[in-house]
Each structure stands twice: as C-alpha cells, then as structure tokens.
Design a protein around this motif. Structure first.
Motif, PDB file in Angstrom:
ATOM      1  N   GLN A   1      -3.389   5.213   0.150  1.00 44.80           N
ATOM      2  CA  GLN A   1      -4.137   5.741   1.292  1.00 44.80           C
ATOM      3  C   GLN A   1      -4.042   7.248   1.285  1.00 44.80           C
TER       4      GLN A   1
ATOM      5  N   THR B   1       0.971   5.543   0.567  1.00 44.04           N
ATOM      6  CA  THR B   1       0.206   6.640   1.138  1.00 44.04           C
ATOM      7  C   THR B   1       0.424   7.862   0.266  1.00 44.04           C
TER       8      THR B   1
ATOM      9  N   LEU C   1     -12.512   6.464   1.991  1.00 43.83           N
ATOM     10  CA  LEU C   1     -11.075   6.289   2.206  1.00 43.83           C
ATOM     11  C   LEU C   1     -10.558   4.976   1.629  1.00 43.83           C
ATOM     12  N   ASN C   2     -11.456   4.025   1.434  1.00 45.66           N
ATOM     13  CA  ASN C   2     -11.004   2.754   0.871  1.00 45.66           C
ATOM     14  C   ASN C   2     -11.066   2.730  -0.647  1.00 45.66           C
ATOM     15  N   SER C   3     -11.558   3.799  -1.234  1.00 48.51           N
ATOM     16  CA  SER C   3     -11.672   3.808  -2.692  1.00 48.51           C
ATOM     17  C   SER C   3     -10.295   4.014  -3.319  1.00 48.51           C
ATOM     18  N   LYS C   4     -10.164   3.512  -4.530  1.00 50.81           N
ATOM     19  CA  LYS C   4      -8.899   3.683  -5.254  1.00 50.81           C
ATOM     20  C   LYS C   4      -8.980   4.987  -6.026  1.00 50.81           C
TER      21      LYS C   4
ATOM     22  N   SER D   1     -15.475   5.439   5.523  1.00 54.23           N
ATOM     23  CA  SER D   1     -14.633   4.290   5.190  1.00 54.23           C
ATOM     24  C   SER D   1     -14.775   3.930   3.711  1.00 54.23           C
ATOM     25  N   ASP D   2     -15.971   4.114   3.142  1.00 53.17           N
ATOM     26  CA  ASP D   2     -16.134   3.883   1.708  1.00 53.17           C
ATOM     27  C   ASP D   2     -15.216   4.819   0.931  1.00 53.17           C
TER      28      ASP D   2
ATOM     29  N   PRO E   1      -3.502   0.387  -4.125  1.00 61.02           N
ATOM     30  CA  PRO E   1      -4.276   1.321  -3.307  1.00 61.02           C
ATOM     31  C   PRO E   1      -3.366   2.413  -2.751  1.00 61.02           C
TER      32      PRO E   1
ATOM     33  N   GLN F   1       0.840  -1.186   0.000  1.00 60.03           N
ATOM     34  CA  GLN F   1       0.000   0.000   0.000  1.00 60.03           C
ATOM     35  C   GLN F   1       0.870   1.229   0.000  1.00 60.03           C
TER      36      GLN F   1
END
Lengths: 399, 521
Positions: free
Chosen positions: B425, B359, B506-509, B503-504, B423, B357
């Motif tokens: 972050q 950031t 922040l978890n999106s690409k 959370s949707d 991904p 991952q």
C-alpha cells in the motif's frame, strides 16, 4: 462532536443504535464527522474550480464587451469605459463581480482562447450531444468508454497478416502509390480508428512500422537481434557450401533492409544468390507493390557498390541496366534489366545516377563474360526470369 | 484568541493583488467594499488572514478546531470551525450567524482549508488576493518566497521582459487541445521504456526545463543526443494538437546509439527492466546536461544538471562500532530508493499467516529507521568489529523515485528469480520526515510540536506523481503506468491513454513510484 448530538456526528449519516454503549456511540460519531470532512473537502475543491472558472468567465465577457465598444482605439489594453453585464462591472480597467458567479454565469469560457468550454464528453459515460452551432474550445472533457481512449480513439487490431501487409506498403516512402493506398484504407474506417504509424530509422533512412522499430534498430544500429544471428548463420552456410542457396528456405530478400557493409564485395557468390532468390520470390509474389520496391532498393545499392568497388558480380547487373537505358534490344540477359528498369523508373534519383555514366557501365558490362558465376545456376535464373518477364513488362499494374 | 499575535505596528502597506486580464479584481462585491474602505482596513484584513493561516497550518490543529460558544462552552470539533477575519473569535457553523448579526463581522475562515466564507454571499469566496496567500502558505509555508524576489529583480533590470506584449510575441502559445496526454507506441517490447518516458513527461520539473528550452535540440550538436530526443518529445506532447500515440523513434535510436550499455544482455526482442532503463536514461541525460562527470555509485556527487536537481538526494549511513562506540559517517548520492520486499513479506507472511499486505511506510522504516548489524574494520580498534549501521536520508530530492524490489532468488533445487506479488500500500501523500536525519533527531529528542516542525514536515511532504506497474511473470510481462495531471489520474498502456480512478492507482501492484515534493506544486 457536539455533546448534545450524542449518537451522531455532523453528517448525521452514521448513527449508532439507541441502546448502544457510549464508546460505540462515540466511535459512530467520530466516523460520521470524518465522513463529513471527506465530503466537505471534496465539495470545496469542486466548488473552488467551478466558481473561479465562472468568475473568470464573467470577467472575460465584460472585458470583451468593453473592448468591442471602443473598437476604434482597441490598441489600449484597458479601455476607459464603464460596462455592466449581469455578472460583472467593468470600470477603470478593473473587473468587479456582481453577485455570485455561480448564479449569474452559466457557461465557462476558456481563459486562453475565450471560446466556451464543452462541459460534457461527446461520447461514453455521461456524454451529451454538443450544440452544433457553437464553436467550442478545443479542450474537451475526457471520454470514458470501454475500448476507447480519452479522446475517443481506438486502434486497428494489428493482426499478423495485416501487420505484414502494412509494413510492405510502407517500406518505401518514395513510392507514390503506397501512401495513396494508406489513405484509401483510412477512408474506409471511421476517423477515430487509428492505425499504427511508421518512423524512419536514422541510420538506414528506411521507414519502419513502429511495432518493428525496436527490432529493426537493434539489428541496424545495435548489431544484435534476430537478423544478426541469421546473417551470421547465412555467412557460415555460404562459406561451407557455395551455391546451395537454392535450398535455403529462408528468403534472404526479407533481410535486404539491413546493409551489411563489406559483405557484398567480399562474396560475389552471395550476391548472386541474393539476386536469384529475390527474383524467385518475386515470381510467386502476388502483390506487384512489393516487387516494385524490392528491385528498387537493390539496384540502388548495386550502383553504389559498382562505383566504389569492382566486385565482379555486380557488373552483370549494371551492364544489363545500362543497356536497357540505351537500347530496347532484348537479349535473354536483358530480361533482368527490363525487370529492374521498369520498376526503377518512378524513383527520381536513381535514373539520374544511372544516366550519369552509361558508357562506363557498358564498359564494365563488357567484362561480364569473364564472370566466375556458376553457369548452371545462371541458366536456371534466366529461365525463371523469362517465365515471368513478359507479364511484368507489359502491365506494370496488377497482374 | 491569545495564540494570534497582536497586529504589529508595521509601516508596510498591504496591497490588493493587481488586476489580471480575464480575472475579477475581488472575490465578491462585499470583499470589494472591505478592500476599498481605506488602507488601514485592507492592512488589518490581510494581516488577520495571514495570522489565521499561520494558526491553521503552522500549529497544532487543536487550536483552530476549538471554538467558544456564546455561552462560554469550549468545544473542540473534528468538523470545520470558522475563524472570524475581523476579530479573534473561533465559531461553530451555527454560532457564525449569531456572531455576524451581533458584531456585523461578515468574513470567516474555514479552519481546515483556510478558505474564506462571506456571510452576505452565504458562500465560500475565492478572492485572488487571499487565495494567493493561502496557496503560498500551503505550498511553501511562507508568504513571500524567493520567486517574488526573482520577479522584483527582473522588474528593475529588464523592463522589456515585463511587458506583456513582449512575452506574448516571443512565446509560442500551445493550443488548448494539447495537454501532454498521449500514448507512446510500443516499438516491439519497449513498454519498459514507455512507462519511464511517461513518468518523465509528467514530471513538472523536467517538463518546465524542456519546455523553457533548457536543452534546445536546435542548438545541440551531439549526434543522436537523447536529451534532444527528450526535448523533441516534450514539444510534441505539449505543443501539438495530435492525440494519436507518439512514436519515440528518436529516443529509441538514441538508446541504441548510446555508448552506455543499458542492459547486460541487450537484445532487441527481449523485455527489459524499467528501473534499469530509468537509471540509464537519468545517467544519459545527466551526461548531456551536466558537468560531464560520470556519476559514481556509492559516492557523493553533486551536479547542477536538471537530472541531479530533480532526482538526486543524499543518504547518510552512520556506522557505530560496538567495541569503542566510534562513529563514522558516509554520505552518498542516490538517484532512487530501492526497497527490498523479500524479508518483510516473509516476516509478514509468518505473522499473519495469510499473505499479508505491506505498506510503503513499513518498507521505508525497515531501510531508513531501523539499524542493522554488520562487520567492519574500525579505525580506532584497528580490527574487525561488530557494528551497527544505520542509513538515513540526508537530503531529500525534489522528485523522489522509489523502486520496490519485487524479485527474490528462490533457494532450493532450481535456484531462480521469482516475483514477489505482495501488495504494497502506498499513499497519495507521503511524509518523508521520519526517514531523514533531521526527523530522527526530532524523534530522539522527544519533544514534538512547535512551528518549526510543522514547516519541516511540510517541506518533507510528497505527492504521488506516477506509478509504474509490472504485470506478468518475472521474465515476461507488460508494463503499464499511471500518471497524474492536476488532480486527474490517467492510465497509460503503450499508445492507449485512459482515465483512471484513484482507487485503480492505489490498488495497483506498484514497481516504481514517483513522488514530487509538495512545496514545488
């Protein structure tokens, strides 16, 4: 971390085991404190929103009351009265709270419209039935429900068949029957099921279903896209073997929407082909709606053409139309005319345009026999028209 | 507490915030009593509150988090402590009650948020006067800002404008139902436009500009003007009660009528890149609202148009010659920051074996903190030399747009573009200070802390505003976006608007990210 707590923080949720090493206990305590802070911050935020909303509600209520008591002189924004409610005091134009608004005030009034806010969504997650006797503020809590949007709306699935039908219905905004039908189908659905709307193309002023808008504009304005290549291909085929349009399996009627300036006048053969294919298509078209629309737009264009240029192929059409306006005498040629006239009538602007100079059109029509149109093709066309004309004329509604 | 300055003998009298209709004057009865004692009490209370806010937001958090218990033990806590409004004590929650009964001090300030606690209510109290100060401190860092000066200016010059009846009679009040939350219908492979339009619609600067008639479509004579289309769209979103999707016909026709070619291969049915459309729209709107000059890529271009005020910042690249150590600076404007993921994702992949991952901060660091080697023609040496080049941000924009370059060219048999699905972050709250040249100066000087740095860091704090996500392959797929309205996130999928969890989001690409500077909101 207070030293005496030792193995846990302020929240007391994340607790290390009794016999855990000191570092282990410390990290548990830190994590626990952080958890406390997260909850604290969240709570503070909710508390702030809620308490301010209730305090303002108390103020709105007492101000309203103050205004209503001095109704005669209500022009003054700050009436000089003293009013007290359970939650607030109104004095000298100021509002003072009484006690905690979280306890004293139960509802929330919208600061803008002063109507009570609906506190629960009407559908989906956490829904509650609203009191039917209360007029609520129009700002509702958003709905969380699978398959529905935040307003509880959903959309008709734009299936291929339906989508096409829609487009055809909405092709002509002037057609009085198409919006009526649209309403009819809307009535069948619940009010929260929406269909895709249409929009007008600013260039050709036609109404296009939204899902086709980009495609249309690409062709209409941007001169690109599928239609452009198709038109080009057709031009080529027209040029190479004239009169072969009968075999063309792409119905050019579907492209009629895009005006191709110049192309009509330049190639009279193509014009004929268009007309022919158009009629042929109409004859096996089960929906009379479509038929109404198509000749409509066609004739309009043709008239404009006839005025501007003397393209030979247009004369026949114009003459036919004009004569049908003037007399009811039927010649084989007039079948075509009847056909278009019956359809054109509902549309207002066209008849006036037609009526403006019938003599001129007749004159132009007289030139018709000298037309260079291919005779064989024309014969076939007339035959086709005869076969369908009677039905169309006698009963314009469904066949 | 020694850190708190002694009350200066100021002749200025502090005023309780004037009463507003539909709002109580005070936070609670007890504060009302405090403010109504005499002017001196009001002055000291407000001064103390300001001093406490300063110590919370402008100093090391150790200071307000450290409390002294009654027995003299000093404890620093992670959890909130309470700073007494009436004396310079900092107390834990337990000691607060004792302090109150001993000294009859009733008001305390939460050390993490600055919220005021009233002991007699036994509740947090949101007083209009104090809350205004707190919000200003959190936002801009100062208690009096330019805006107030502006208001004062208006008050003297134009008394009519200040009359509430004038304002109400000349403003169209939108219905409570119109919230600006509507989907936009897909007009056939136009989701790349919809996501960018949604992010513009939820951009507070653009919204205020268009809703305050910044570009009025009724007076503009440009045919098929895209800015007029934007104006119409903003009106439709924020003034109408309609909740059905919006048909962006005017935008679309403006797009097709535009002389500027947004894409090399413009075919109606083809899917396009949202980032390119963003650039197209920004440049087009700049042309309609700005100085008329075409923005040149790579140069420094300043303009007062709404687009430049919103999106444009400045980058400074510093090239240091390795031979003579000569330094050249070059400044250029930027509309967005483009962060390549290619190298980083490979590096990470090797290091951690698993598809690691990334950031956002790592990507920014790679571009705007680290330097790279390059060759350039040095003026001093008058020859080609090895050089170190470093790019930092010279001026941050109000709305920071970031593109994560999620594509790469695969070397090998069939060279083609591929999508990077790593991904990345990204935070809800982004501190851009380390990537600016001022932030660099601070970190190279080595000294940390001090009031100025807290203020600087605050001015470089950004909040996530919207996220554009591409799902699918490199050449085909679909765009969806997330936008924030207040604290609530919404997912926009063409004409559908749904609630979204943080959370949707922040978890999106993410492909495009839009951050808004905090001091504005």
């Amino acid at each position: 971390m207070s030293a005496e707590a030792g193995d846990t923080g302020k929240a007391g949720v994340i607790v290390a085991q009794e016999d855990a090493p000191p570092m282990n206990k410390l990290s548990h305590a830190v994590l626990d404190d952080l958890l406390y802070n997260v909850v604290h911050d969240l709570l503070l935020k909710v508390h702030r929103d809620e308490k301010i909303a209730r305090a303002n509600t108390a103020a709105i209520k007492v101000e309203k009351l103050a205004k209503s008591t001095t109704d005669g002189t209500s022009t003054d924004p700050k009436p000089d009265v003293e009013i007290e409610t359970d939650a607030a005091i109104y004095k000298d134009g100021k509002v003072m709270l009484k006690g905690n608004p979280l306890k004293s005030t139960k509802e929330i009034l919208c600061p803008k419209c002063h109507l009570p806010r609906l506190l629960y969504p009407t559908d989906g997650k956490g829904a509650k039935k609203p009191d039917p006797g209360v007029i609520y503020c129009k700002k509702h809590p958003y709905i969380e429900k699978v398959g529905y949007d935040i307003y509880g709306q959903t959309w008709v699935a734009p299936g291929p068949g339906r989508g096409k039908k829609k487009k055809d219905q909405k092709l002509d905004p002037n057609d009085p029957s198409s919006p009526a039908q649209g309403e009819g189908s809307a009535k069948d659905r619940p009010s929260n099921v929406l269909s895709f709307p249409s929009a007008t193309c600013p260039k050709c002023k036609r109404c296009i279903l939204v899902t086709r808008l980009n495609n249309h504009m690409g062709g209409c304005i941007g001169n690109s896209g599928r239609n452009a290549s198709r038109a080009a291909a057709q031009k080529i085929s027209n040029g190479s073997n004239g009169g072969s349009q009968n075999n063309d399996n792409t119905p050019p009627g579907s492209q009629k929407g895009t005006p191709r300036p110049g192309s009509r006048g330049a190639s009279p053969r193509k014009r004929d082909g268009d007309e022919f294919d158009e009629d042929a298509e109409d004859s096996d078209q089960p929906n009379p709606k479509k038929k109404k629309i198509k000749p409509n737009s066609l004739t309009k264009k043709v008239i404009l053409k006839a005025k501007s240029s003397a393209a030979a192929a247009n004369f026949k059409k114009d003459k036919a139309k004009a004569s049908s306006m003037l007399n009811v005498e039927q010649t084989p040629d007039d079948d075509d005319a009847k056909d278009s006239t019956v359809q054109v009538m509902p549309k207002k602007p066209t008849p006036t345009l037609k009526g403006a100079s019938p003599t001129k059109k007749i004159k132009l029509g007289a030139a018709k026999p000298r037309l260079p149109s291919p005779a064989g093709k024309k014969a076939k066309k007339d035959r086709d028209l005869e076969s369908e004309s009677s039905g169309t004329m006698s009963s314009p509604p469904p066949r | 507490m020694s850190a708190r300055p002694a009350t200066p003998a100021s002749p200025k009298n502090y005023k309780v915030r004037a009463t507003q209709p539909g709002q109580p004057m005070y936070g609670c009865e007890h504060l009302q009593r405090l403010f109504n004692q005499d002017q001196a009490t009001t002055n000291t209370s407000i001064q103390h509150y300001r001093a406490i806010l300063r110590s919370i937001f402008d100093t090391n958090p150790l200071v307000p988090q450290t409390s002294k218990a009654a027995d003299g033990a000093v404890v620093t806590s992670l959890t909130p402590t309470y700073l007494c409004l009436q004396c310079p004590s900092t107390l834990t929650e337990d000691d607060r009650t004792k302090h109150g009964s001993k000294k009859s001090h009733r008001f305390y300030v939460d050390s993490r948020s600055g919220a005021l606690y009233c002991q007699m209510c036994d509740d947090i109290v949101w007083d209009p006067t104090f809350e205004e100060l707190r919000l200003k401190k959190i936002g801009t860092g100062t208690f009096s800002n330019r805006k107030r000066k502006h208001e004062e200016l208006f008050e003297t010059s134009d008394p009519v404008r200040n009359n509430p009846t004038y304002i109400t009679s000349n403003t169209t009040i939108a219905s409570c139902k119109s919230s600006g939350l509507r989907g936009i219908y897909n007009a056939g492979a136009t989701c790349y436009q919809n996501v960018v339009l949604q992010s513009f619609l939820h951009n507070p600067i653009l919204r205020n500009y268009y809703l305050s008639d910044g570009h009025s479509s009724s007076t503009c004579n440009v045919p098929y003007c895209l800015s007029c289309a934007m104006d119409d769209m903003f009106q439709d979103f924020y003034a109408l009660e309609t909740t059905n999707g919006y048909t962006a016909a005017n935008i679309l026709s403006g797009f097709w009528f535009s002389d500027r070619r947004a894409f090399d291969n413009l075919v109606a049915t083809k899917e396009q890149d949202a980032h390119e459309f963003f650039q197209f729209l920004a440049e087009e709107l700049h042309e309609r609202n700005g100085d008329g000059k075409k923005p040149e890529i790579g140069s420094e271009h300043s303009c007062n148009c709404i687009i430049h005020q919103t999106f444009y910042g400045k980058l400074q690249s510093t090239t240091t010659c390795q031979n003579c150590s000569g330094v050249t600076h070059q400044v250029q404007s930027f509309l967005d920051l483009n962060l390549p993921l290619e190298n980083l994702s490979h590096k990470k992949g090797k290091k951690t074996l698993s598809r690691g991952q990334l950031t956002l901060q790592e990507c920014l660091e790679e571009e705007y903190v680290k330097s790279d080697k390059c060759e350039y023609r040095c003026h001093n040496c008058s020859s080609m030399q090895q050089a170190r080049r470093q790019t930092t941000i010279k001026r941050l924009p109000n709305v920071l747009s970031i593109q994560l370059k999620r594509f790469e060219y695969k070397q090998g048999r069939n060279e083609r573009a591929a999508k990077i699905d790593t991904p990345v972050q990204f935070p809800l709250e982004l501190n851009m200070l380390p990537y600016t040249n001022r932030g660099r100066a601070i970190s190279s000087n080595g000294h940390d802390g001090g009031k100025e740095n807290y203020e600087l860091a605050r001015s470089c704090t950004y909040d996530l505003l919207s996220v554009v996500v591409h799902v699918g392959e490199i050449d085909t797929g679909h765009y969806v976006s997330y936008c924030r309205d207040g604290d609530q996130w919404f997912a926009f999928n063409d004409h559908r608007v749904e609630l979204a969890q943080k959370s949707d989001v922040l978890n999106s690409k993410a492909y495009l990210l839009f951050y808004v500077v905090r001091s504005l909101s």
